[in-house]
Every structure is written in structure tokens, then in C-alpha cells.
Enzyme design. Structure first.
Site, PDB file in Angstrom:
ATOM      1  N   ASN A  29      47.078-135.224   0.642  1.00  0.00           N
ATOM      2  CA  ASN A  29      47.667-134.120  -0.111  1.00  0.00           C
ATOM      3  C   ASN A  29      48.788-133.537   0.754  1.00  0.00           C
ATOM      4  O   ASN A  29      48.539-132.756   1.664  1.00  0.00           O
ATOM      5  CB  ASN A  29      46.569-133.079  -0.400  1.00  0.00           C
ATOM      6  CG  ASN A  29      47.081-131.905  -1.201  1.00  0.00           C
ATOM      7  OD1 ASN A  29      48.286-131.774  -1.445  1.00  0.00           O
ATOM      8  ND2 ASN A  29      46.168-131.046  -1.617  1.00  0.00           N
ATOM      9  N   HIS A  41      46.236-127.909 -11.541  1.00  0.00           N
ATOM     10  CA  HIS A  41      44.819-127.935 -11.129  1.00  0.00           C
ATOM     11  C   HIS A  41      44.018-128.890 -12.021  1.00  0.00           C
ATOM     12  O   HIS A  41      42.804-128.730 -12.170  1.00  0.00           O
ATOM     13  CB  HIS A  41      44.154-126.548 -11.249  1.00  0.00           C
ATOM     14  CG  HIS A  41      44.716-125.495 -10.348  1.00  0.00           C
ATOM     15  ND1 HIS A  41      44.952-124.214 -10.772  1.00  0.00           N
ATOM     16  CD2 HIS A  41      45.051-125.530  -9.041  1.00  0.00           C
ATOM     17  CE1 HIS A  41      45.431-123.497  -9.773  1.00  0.00           C
ATOM     18  NE2 HIS A  41      45.507-124.277  -8.711  1.00  0.00           N
ATOM     19  N   HIS A  59      39.548-121.744 -12.607  1.00  0.00           N
ATOM     20  CA  HIS A  59      39.806-122.139 -11.219  1.00  0.00           C
ATOM     21  C   HIS A  59      40.465-120.946 -10.540  1.00  0.00           C
ATOM     22  O   HIS A  59      41.614-120.603 -10.839  1.00  0.00           O
ATOM     23  CB  HIS A  59      40.720-123.374 -11.196  1.00  0.00           C
ATOM     24  CG  HIS A  59      41.104-123.802  -9.810  1.00  0.00           C
ATOM     25  ND1 HIS A  59      40.582-124.929  -9.212  1.00  0.00           N
ATOM     26  CD2 HIS A  59      41.950-123.258  -8.904  1.00  0.00           C
ATOM     27  CE1 HIS A  59      41.100-125.050  -7.997  1.00  0.00           C
ATOM     28  NE2 HIS A  59      41.934-124.053  -7.781  1.00  0.00           N
ATOM     29  N   ASN A  83      43.708-119.533  -4.335  1.00  0.00           N
ATOM     30  CA  ASN A  83      44.971-118.825  -4.087  1.00  0.00           C
ATOM     31  C   ASN A  83      45.835-118.891  -5.328  1.00  0.00           C
ATOM     32  O   ASN A  83      46.369-117.895  -5.777  1.00  0.00           O
ATOM     33  CB  ASN A  83      45.711-119.469  -2.921  1.00  0.00           C
ATOM     34  CG  ASN A  83      45.348-118.815  -1.623  1.00  0.00           C
ATOM     35  OD1 ASN A  83      45.238-117.589  -1.559  1.00  0.00           O
ATOM     36  ND2 ASN A  83      45.130-119.610  -0.603  1.00  0.00           N
ATOM     37  N   GLY A  84      45.968-120.119  -5.848  1.00  0.00           N
ATOM     38  CA  GLY A  84      46.535-120.305  -7.183  1.00  0.00           C
ATOM     39  C   GLY A  84      45.363-120.231  -8.149  1.00  0.00           C
ATOM     40  O   GLY A  84      44.233-120.508  -7.754  1.00  0.00           O
ATOM     41  N   PHE A 101      41.224-112.291  -1.169  1.00  0.00           N
ATOM     42  CA  PHE A 101      40.290-111.422  -1.894  1.00  0.00           C
ATOM     43  C   PHE A 101      39.245-110.779  -0.984  1.00  0.00           C
ATOM     44  O   PHE A 101      38.742-109.713  -1.294  1.00  0.00           O
ATOM     45  CB  PHE A 101      39.617-112.193  -3.032  1.00  0.00           C
ATOM     46  CG  PHE A 101      40.543-112.366  -4.202  1.00  0.00           C
ATOM     47  CD1 PHE A 101      40.607-111.416  -5.199  1.00  0.00           C
ATOM     48  CD2 PHE A 101      41.384-113.460  -4.279  1.00  0.00           C
ATOM     49  CE1 PHE A 101      41.469-111.554  -6.268  1.00  0.00           C
ATOM     50  CE2 PHE A 101      42.260-113.611  -5.337  1.00  0.00           C
ATOM     51  CZ  PHE A 101      42.310-112.660  -6.333  1.00  0.00           C
ATOM     52  N   ARG A 102      38.929-111.438   0.132  1.00  0.00           N
ATOM     53  CA  ARG A 102      37.959-110.819   1.045  1.00  0.00           C
ATOM     54  C   ARG A 102      38.501-109.498   1.558  1.00  0.00           C
ATOM     55  O   ARG A 102      37.799-108.484   1.599  1.00  0.00           O
ATOM     56  CB  ARG A 102      37.644-111.763   2.218  1.00  0.00           C
ATOM     57  CG  ARG A 102      36.754-112.906   1.815  1.00  0.00           C
ATOM     58  CD  ARG A 102      36.800-114.027   2.794  1.00  0.00           C
ATOM     59  NE  ARG A 102      38.081-114.751   2.681  1.00  0.00           N
ATOM     60  CZ  ARG A 102      38.258-116.002   3.069  1.00  0.00           C
ATOM     61  NH1 ARG A 102      37.276-116.661   3.630  1.00  0.00           N
ATOM     62  NH2 ARG A 102      39.416-116.598   2.913  1.00  0.00           N
ATOM     63  N   GLY A 131      37.959-120.945  -4.380  1.00  0.00           N
ATOM     64  CA  GLY A 131      37.615-119.944  -3.365  1.00  0.00           C
ATOM     65  C   GLY A 131      36.924-118.690  -3.887  1.00  0.00           C
ATOM     66  O   GLY A 131      35.802-118.377  -3.492  1.00  0.00           O
ATOM     67  N   GLU A 139      33.848-119.460  -6.422  1.00  0.00           N
ATOM     68  CA  GLU A 139      32.638-120.001  -5.790  1.00  0.00           C
ATOM     69  C   GLU A 139      31.953-118.998  -4.873  1.00  0.00           C
ATOM     70  O   GLU A 139      30.759-119.097  -4.610  1.00  0.00           O
ATOM     71  CB  GLU A 139      32.996-121.257  -4.960  1.00  0.00           C
ATOM     72  CG  GLU A 139      33.413-122.422  -5.827  1.00  0.00           C
ATOM     73  CD  GLU A 139      34.002-123.581  -5.035  1.00  0.00           C
ATOM     74  OE1 GLU A 139      33.688-123.718  -3.830  1.00  0.00           O
ATOM     75  OE2 GLU A 139      34.781-124.355  -5.621  1.00  0.00           O
TER      76      GLU A 139
HETATM   77  P1  ADP Z   1      43.552-122.873  -2.408  1.00  0.00           P
HETATM   78  O1  ADP Z   1      44.129-122.506  -3.730  1.00  0.00           O
HETATM   79  O2  ADP Z   1      44.447-122.568  -1.242  1.00  0.00           O
HETATM   80  O3  ADP Z   1      42.888-124.225  -2.366  1.00  0.00           O
HETATM   81  P2  ADP Z   1      40.866-121.785  -2.251  1.00  0.00           P
HETATM   82  O4  ADP Z   1      40.280-122.385  -3.466  1.00  0.00           O
HETATM   83  O5  ADP Z   1      40.357-122.219  -0.923  1.00  0.00           O
HETATM   84  O6  ADP Z   1      42.425-121.791  -2.244  1.00  0.00           O
HETATM   85  O7  ADP Z   1      40.668-120.195  -2.379  1.00  0.00           O
HETATM   86  C1  ADP Z   1      41.155-119.351  -1.378  1.00  0.00           C
HETATM   87  C2  ADP Z   1      40.869-117.926  -1.763  1.00  0.00           C
HETATM   88  O8  ADP Z   1      39.484-117.751  -2.064  1.00  0.00           O
HETATM   89  C3  ADP Z   1      41.112-116.983  -0.595  1.00  0.00           C
HETATM   90  O9  ADP Z   1      42.432-116.500  -0.604  1.00  0.00           O
HETATM   91  C4  ADP Z   1      40.163-115.865  -0.867  1.00  0.00           C
HETATM   92  O10 ADP Z   1      40.863-114.877  -1.570  1.00  0.00           O
HETATM   93  C5  ADP Z   1      39.096-116.434  -1.751  1.00  0.00           C
HETATM   94  N1  ADP Z   1      37.798-116.417  -1.054  1.00  0.00           N
HETATM   95  C6  ADP Z   1      37.306-117.342  -0.204  1.00  0.00           C
HETATM   96  N2  ADP Z   1      36.095-116.960   0.255  1.00  0.00           N
HETATM   97  C7  ADP Z   1      35.811-115.773  -0.315  1.00  0.00           C
HETATM   98  C8  ADP Z   1      34.717-114.842  -0.233  1.00  0.00           C
HETATM   99  N3  ADP Z   1      33.671-115.082   0.528  1.00  0.00           N
HETATM  100  N4  ADP Z   1      34.797-113.722  -0.979  1.00  0.00           N
HETATM  101  C9  ADP Z   1      35.867-113.465  -1.749  1.00  0.00           C
HETATM  102  N5  ADP Z   1      36.909-114.290  -1.850  1.00  0.00           N
HETATM  103  C10 ADP Z   1      36.907-115.421  -1.151  1.00  0.00           C
END
Ligand code: ADP
Length: 395
Positions: A7, A178, A206, A209-210, A282-283, A329, A332
Site C-alpha cells: 500500500n 474504502h 467505516h 481517519n477517513g 478521536f482519543r 479505528g 472498532e
Molecule cells: P486509517 O484511516 O488511517 O487507516 P484507522 O482505521 O486506523 O485509520 O483509524 C484511526 C483513527 O481511529 C484514529 O485517528 C482515532 O481517532 C481512532 N481511534 C483509534 N483507537 C481509538 C480508541 N481507542 N478510541 C477512540 N478512537 C480511536
């Protein structure tokens, strides 16, 4: 059969080596800051390791990935001949690709043509393909497109209400992204529920980030929230998602911004980052909201509300829904986000069980017993879809 999944982004490269006999991830990693000072490879194989190495171009990065896979200590293979094929994530396939394909010169030319529609993504994807052709000569290369799964959308879902000639001349339409994730989690949802996907109406959210939502009826996408580009639809980490198109011209006039600068604002400085002023993660925003930060709370409220509106719209588009799936992210990991979004959906007959929802990263139906609609958490796995499609293309 071992498949290398690639990727390639503009300054990063994510990879996985997957053994398809049991779909086991043998090694995975990330090259960061390609073409920038301080480039780094993080690798997890027989052992974890991380090191800074100069990577002026993707050629050095892919060379380092191959070295890491072969390394006596942290490597996982003895010879590169053990790799059967390379599966590449390609972001935009336009209208040309509804399935994954073996990459030929014609395919590369078609991907190049679509670069206009995804200027940040398709060029680095193509560089990855070219470099792999050079460094892994004779290995089949397969292209797996983010847009492909959405190609089943009917005209009424993909046409914008613009002069029709923009579609004819420039292919301005909804494509959606996605796709590998929406496909994977909808397939898993059907298996999890023990039903045939042909019999189900599923809405997949989904939320990484996106972020994007898809309406999937009988296993086929009928609508999705991202459009010509990934900017449309949900509120995202840094992207605005839907807004009045007239805002662009208004703000450009007030702030004296060029089109490029405005585009940058909408892609990089908007979304939950823009509203909260805290972070795109989001954390951080959940933390700030819990401490009483009003803008952080507003960002979350706008985010949840937008997702819920899309779920409602897609239940209408399919005239019903059997399952709402949360992934990526935020989907899940955040029980709060899932709960807040589902609080808008009780009219559909979706009732959640807080106890069952209080988990992260596992497959679960967190709806109450007797809920008419299933509420599923399904961790996504885009790399596995790429590896499976690569294997299928070789048949
Ligand atoms: P990408 O689109 O880069 O693949 P991910 O699917 O890994 O992104 O999602 C990343 C986002 O998920 C982070 O920016 C964060 O906001 C969110 N995230 C990850 N873990 C947590 C958590 N424990 N609680 C809340 N949000 C989370």
C-alpha cells in the site's frame, strides 16, 4: 502460497507478507517519511525492529522491505522466490475496474488516466507497481482498487445533478472508496449472522481517519457516501465531508484563499480537527470533551449525527436494513461512538445492549436480544482482501 501486499502512499509504504495456506500474517511493517529527512522502517517479522535509513525514493523503501523480509534475524523467508505475487492497493480505478486485475501495461495506462481523479493517491500507487516490477522481476502484480466494489451502484446513486456533459467529458460522478473494507466487513457480517449475503440489507460504517458509509443490498453496493473524491460524505478526522458547495467561494473571498489553499483547508484543516481545534484523533477529542471542552463535544456531536443521518438515508435507499456494521479505528474501538450513533436508530428497531457494546476489536453483535436490526462490530482487514483477490487473480 505467500503474497506480498503493498500500500504505497506519497511518503509512506505499508506492507504485509501473508501465507495464504492459513491466511497468516508472516510479517508486516511501515516505511515512513519516504523522500523526507529522517525516513524510518518499522518491521514486525520473526522479531520486531525499527531503524532510520535514508529513503530518497520508493525504490530504496521497497529495497529495505525486501531486505527486512530476508534478514537472518527478523526476516521470515530465505529467498525472494518464496513470494508468489504482489497485491497492490490502488485507490482510483475510475469506471474501468469493477474487479481486481493482473497488472499489464494497459492496466497501468488506465490507472494513469485516473490519476486526474486521485492526484495524491494514484501516482504513488503506480510508483510502487513500477518499483516492484523492477525489484521482483517475473512476479505477477495484481491491482486491487478502492473504487471497484462500489461499481455496482445504479445511475441514480452515482450521478450528480450537474450538466450531464461533465459526466460524459470528465467522468464526474460518485465512485466511493474504502471498497475493500466495505466488502470484507459485509461478507463477515453475513457469515457472523449465519445468513446468505444475497438475503441481507447491510449498512457498513467505516470510521477511521477517513470515513465512509455504504448501503449493501444482496452483497452489492447500491450507494456510498464518498464521491468523486474521498472528500464527500461523513465528517472525518481532517476532512469536511458534505457541505454547501457555495461555502468555498464565500470563504475564499473573505480569507483571500486560492483554490489550492481552500482545497487544503477542506482536506487537512476541517472535520473534527476543524471544529474542535484539539486534534484529528478521536482519543484526544473524547478526552477533551470529557474534561468539558465545548468545541470537542460539538465536534463529536456533529460527527455522530452525520453518521446517523447516513444510516437513515441508506435504510430508505434499501427500503429496510438487517444489520448496521461498525469498523475501522473509531468504529472498532469506541463504545461511546457506537452507542451515540445507535441512539438515533431505535426507530429502525435497532436496540443495543451496553454490556455487549463494551468491547473493542472483536466480532460481536451488540444489539439487545430481540432487536429487529443487528448492530455489529467487525474489525476490518483490507490487506487480507487484497491478498485473497491476488490469489484469485492467479487462478
Ligand atoms: P486509517 O484511516 O488511517 O487507516 P484507522 O482505521 O486506523 O485509520 O483509524 C484511526 C483513527 O481511529 C484514529 O485517528 C482515532 O481517532 C481512532 N481511534 C483509534 N483507537 C481509538 C480508541 N481507542 N478510541 C477512540 N478512537 C480511536
Amino acid at each position: 502460497m505467500k503474497i506480498l501486499v503493498m500500500n504505497c502512499g506519497s511518503s509512506s509504504l505499508k506492507y504485509q507478507l501473508i501465507d495464504m495456506t492459513d491466511e497468516r500474517v508472516m510479517a508486516k511493517g511501515l516505511c515512513e517519511r519516504i523522500g523526507i529527512e529522517g525516513s524510518k522502517i518499522k518491521h514486525e517479522g520473526a522479531e520486531k525492529y525499527e531503524t532510520e535509513k535514508p529513503m530518497p525514493t520508493h525504490t530504496e523503501a521497497i529495497q529495505l522491505v525486501i531486505e527486512a523480509l530476508l534478514d537472518g534475524k527478523h526476516g521470515v523467508i530465505k529467498s525472494i522466490d518464496e513470494v508468489h505475487a504482489v497485491g497492490h492497493r490502488v485507490v482510483h480505478g475510475g469506471e474501468k475496474f469493477a474487479t481486481s486485475v493482473i497488472i499489464t501495461d494497459e492496466v497501468k495506462a488506465a490507472v494513469k488516466e485516473c490519476a486526474d481523479l486521485a492526484p495524491l493517491h494514484n501516482p504513488p500507487n503506480l510508483i510502487g507497481i513500477d518499483v516492484c516490477e523492477k525489484l521482483l522481476p517475473g512476479k505477477p502484480q495484481i491491482g486491487v482498487f478502492d473504487t471497484a466494489f462500489h461499481q455496482t451502484m445504479p445511475e441514480k446513486a452515482y450521478l450528480y445533478a450537474l450538466p450531464y456533459e461533465y459526466y460524459e467529458k470528465y467522468k464526474v460522478r460518485r465512485y466511493g472508496f474504502h471498497g475493500t473494507s466495505h466488502k470484507y466487513v459485509s461478507d463477515r457480517a453475513a457469515s457472523f449472522l449465519g445468513k446468505k449475503i444475497e438475503d441481507l440489507k447491510i449498512i457498513t460504517c467505516h470510521m477511521g481517519n477517513g470515513a465512509s458509509v455504504a448501503a449493501i443490498k444482496g452483497g452489492k453496493v447500491v450507494d456510498t457516501s464518498m464521491g468523486l473524491t474521498p472528500l464527500e460524505g461523513l465528517v472525518m478526522g481532517t476532512r469536511s465531508g458534505d457541505m454547501d458547495p457555495a461555502i468555498m467561494q464565500f470563504v475564499m473571498g473573505k480569507e483571500g484563499l486560492s483554490i489550492k489553499e481552500m482545497e487544503n483547508v477542506l482536506n487537512k484543516n476541517s472535520g473534527v480537527l476543524g471544529i474542535s481545534g484539539v486534534s484529528s484523533d478521536f482519543r484526544d477529542i473524547e478526552g477533551a470533551a470529557a474534561e468539558g471542552n465545548k468545541r470537542a463535544k460539538a465536534a463529536l456531536d456533529v460527527y455522530y449525527y452525520r453518521v446517523a443521518k447516513y444510516v437513515g438515508a441508506y435504510a430508505a435507499a434499501m427500503n429496510g436494513v438487517d444489520a448496521v456494521v461498525f469498523t475501522a479505528g473509531l468504529g472498532e474501538n469506541s463504545a461511546v461512538a457506537r452507542k451515540e450513533i445507535c441512539s438515533y436508530l431505535t426507530y429502525l428497531g435497532l436496540e443495543i445492549d451496553d454490556e455487549k457494546n463494551n468491547v473493542r476489536g472483536v466480532e460481536v453483535n451488540f444489539a439487545k436480544d430481540g432487536s429487529k436490526v443487528a448492530a455489529l462490530l467487525i474489525p476490518t482487514n483490507e490487506e487480507l482482501v487484497i491478498a485473497r483477490d491476488t490469489k484469485d487473480c492467479l487462478k
